[in-house]
Design an enzyme around this catalytic site. Structure first.
Site, PDB file in Angstrom:
ATOM      1  NE  ARG A   1       8.680  -0.349   7.474  1.00 24.57           N
ATOM      2  CZ  ARG A   1       8.364   0.354   8.553  1.00 24.57           C
ATOM      3  NH1 ARG A   1       7.128   0.790   8.726  1.00 24.57           N
ATOM      4  NH2 ARG A   1       9.293   0.650   9.443  1.00 24.57           N
TER       5      ARG A   1
ATOM      6  CG  ASP B   1       0.829  -2.527   3.292  1.00 25.22           C
ATOM      7  OD1 ASP B   1       1.758  -2.223   4.063  1.00 25.22           O
ATOM      8  OD2 ASP B   1       0.055  -1.686   2.796  1.00 25.22           O
TER       9      ASP B   1
ATOM     10  NE  ARG C   1      -4.009  -2.349   0.056  1.00 27.01           N
ATOM     11  CZ  ARG C   1      -4.064  -2.855   1.303  1.00 27.01           C
ATOM     12  NH1 ARG C   1      -2.956  -2.972   2.016  1.00 27.01           N
ATOM     13  NH2 ARG C   1      -5.204  -3.246   1.802  1.00 27.01           N
TER      14      ARG C   1
END
Length: 252
Positions: free
Chosen positions: A50, A52, A196
């Site tokens: 996935r 974001d 991140r």
């Protein structure tokens, strides 16, 4: 049932991430809709992971199943590209063995994160602009600490549904390319928001707000609240996903 890997890339600016969700348009949704139109029935696709909202992929891999053998995959890829929005591109579609899985069969994923302290009107949507250049040498020193650990709970989004927060990091380093610094990180798997969060914490080191020992302490405390603020998503790219060769069906 025949299984196929789709290799694609996308600019994530206009999407709420990869995964289908009820409150916004996603890349997975666009791909499934396009495949459904061409194959004339719903076709679920499963991605390698996935990304974001706002995060990009120079290379994402997804798989789908189809009852009959698709003989002209090049033609199918071309039709998909004509249907898909301009910010999503299919590069290739290849046949794989029936138990190949875009997510679970992957042996590594690689991300790049882009930072600069120079104003550039052409890259501001894909590079994180900082007011002052951080100490990248110190940040690279901190990167070496990542190889000493496997539990990265401190860099994971809270309340996710994964069974383990263990990852094996194979590469983590900053390199300069002109006015842009690129952080490359490769691991067998990544947790939600992990890259991140690592970048945000490394920037704390680069700004002199966190020592190397402090960086180690963040990892060892296994507490997301101890790590730095996540870096913005617009400068993050998934750039590669690797698989064992034996998953691919070779044409004779």
């Amino acid at each position: 049932m025949n299984r196929y890997f789709i290799y694609l890339g996308y600019n994530g600016k206009n999407y709420c991430g990869w995964q289908v969700q009820p409150n916004g348009v996603t890349v997975q949704q666009c791909l499934e809709e396009a495949l459904g139109i061409l194959l004339r029935k719903p076709v679920p696709v499963v991605g390698a992971g996935r990304t974001d909202a706002g995060v990009h992929a120079r290379l994402m891999v997804a798989h789908f199943d189809w009852e009959a053998e698709i003989t002209d995959l090049f033609h199918l890829a071309g039709k998909l590209n004509r249907l898909l929005p301009k910010d999503i591109a299919v590069y290739n579609i290849v046949p794989v063995v029936s138990d190949a899985h875009a997510r679970f069969s992957a042996t590594s994923r690689t991300y790049n994160y882009y930072i600069t302290d120079k104003k550039d009107p052409f890259n501001h949507e894909t590079v994180y602009k900082l007011p002052v250049q951080p100490d990248f040498a110190k940040m690279n020193e901190a990167c070496k600490e990542l190889f000493k650990y496997t539990d990265f709970t401190s860099f994971s989004k809270l309340h996710t549904d994964v069974k383990t927060n263990n990852c094996k990091i194979m590469q983590a380093e900053w390199k300069q390319d002109g006015d842009v610094w690129i952080f490359t990180i490769q691991a067998d798997r990544f947790l939600r928001n992990m890259v991140r969060a690592i970048v945000g914490t490394l920037l704390e080191v680069g700004r002199g707000k966190l020592s190397i020992q402090g960086f180690r302490d963040v990892i060892e405390q296994q507490d997301r609240c101890k790590a730095g603020t996540s870096a913005p998503g617009h400068a993050l790219f998934l750039v590669n996903v690797t698989y064992p060769e034996e998953l691919f069906i070779k044409n004779n």
